[in-house]
Design an enzyme around this catalytic site. Sequence first.
Site, PDB file in Angstrom:
ATOM      1  CB  ILE A  50      -0.902   0.012   1.261  1.00 56.37           C
ATOM      2  CG1 ILE A  50      -1.700  -1.299   1.370  1.00 56.37           C
ATOM      3  CG2 ILE A  50      -1.843   1.222   1.235  1.00 56.37           C
ATOM      4  CD1 ILE A  50      -2.359  -1.515   2.731  1.00 56.37           C
ATOM      5  CD  GLU A  51       3.993   1.878  -4.305  1.00 53.99           C
ATOM      6  OE1 GLU A  51       3.670   2.725  -5.155  1.00 53.99           O
ATOM      7  OE2 GLU A  51       4.881   1.019  -4.497  1.00 53.99           O
ATOM      8  CD  GLU A  62       6.930  -8.881   1.814  1.00 58.06           C
ATOM      9  OE1 GLU A  62       6.277  -7.840   1.581  1.00 58.06           O
ATOM     10  OE2 GLU A  62       7.977  -9.168   1.219  1.00 58.06           O
ATOM     11  CB  CYS A 100       9.299  -7.367   5.395  1.00 53.23           C
ATOM     12  SG  CYS A 100       8.092  -6.167   4.791  1.00 53.23           S
TER      13      CYS A 100
END
Length: 139
Positions: A50-51, A62, A100
Site C-alpha cells: 500500500i503506497e 508482507e 519486513c
Amino acid sequence: MKNGVEEKVILELIEKAIEARKYAYAPYSNFMVGAAVLGCNGLIYIGCNIENASYGASNCAERTAIFKGISEGCTSFAGIAIVGGRKDEELIKCSPCGICRQVMSEFFDKSSQIILATDYDKYVIKSLDELLPCSFTEF
Ligand code: THU
C-alpha cells in the site's frame, strides 16, 4: 510435507498471495506485491503493498498480512508466501525487504518457511536464518 507446512498448504498460500496482489495499491512504483501468511492458529491472512504520495508512509505486502494477523490475535506464523512483479508483467522472485525481515524475526521462528513464488507451482523456500542471520532480537 516440506519442513512443517504441507505442500498443499504451500500451494494454497501462493494462490492467496496471487489473489491479494490484485489489491496492491502501487501507483508510484507500479510494483505489485501480494502475501499470504499462515498463522500457527491455522488461519491465513493476506496482504498487499500500500503506497503513499509520501513514500515513507508506504507499507509492504508482507507487513500488511502479518499485521492483520497480529491485530486479530495471532502472534506466531508458520510460513508466508510472497509474490511480486511489475503491473501487467510476469512475477519475479520477490525477496522481502529488510524491515519486513526484522518484523518476521519478531513473530516467526526457525522452522517458519518464507516461500518466494514466481507462479502457482514455482517457488523456493527460505528460512529467516538464511534471510536475516545474526538478527537483533532482544535487549
Ligand atoms: N514491496 C513489498 O511489498 N514487498 C517486498 O518484499 C518488496 C517491496 C513493495 C514496496 C513498494 O510498494 C514496492 O514494492 C516497490 O518497492
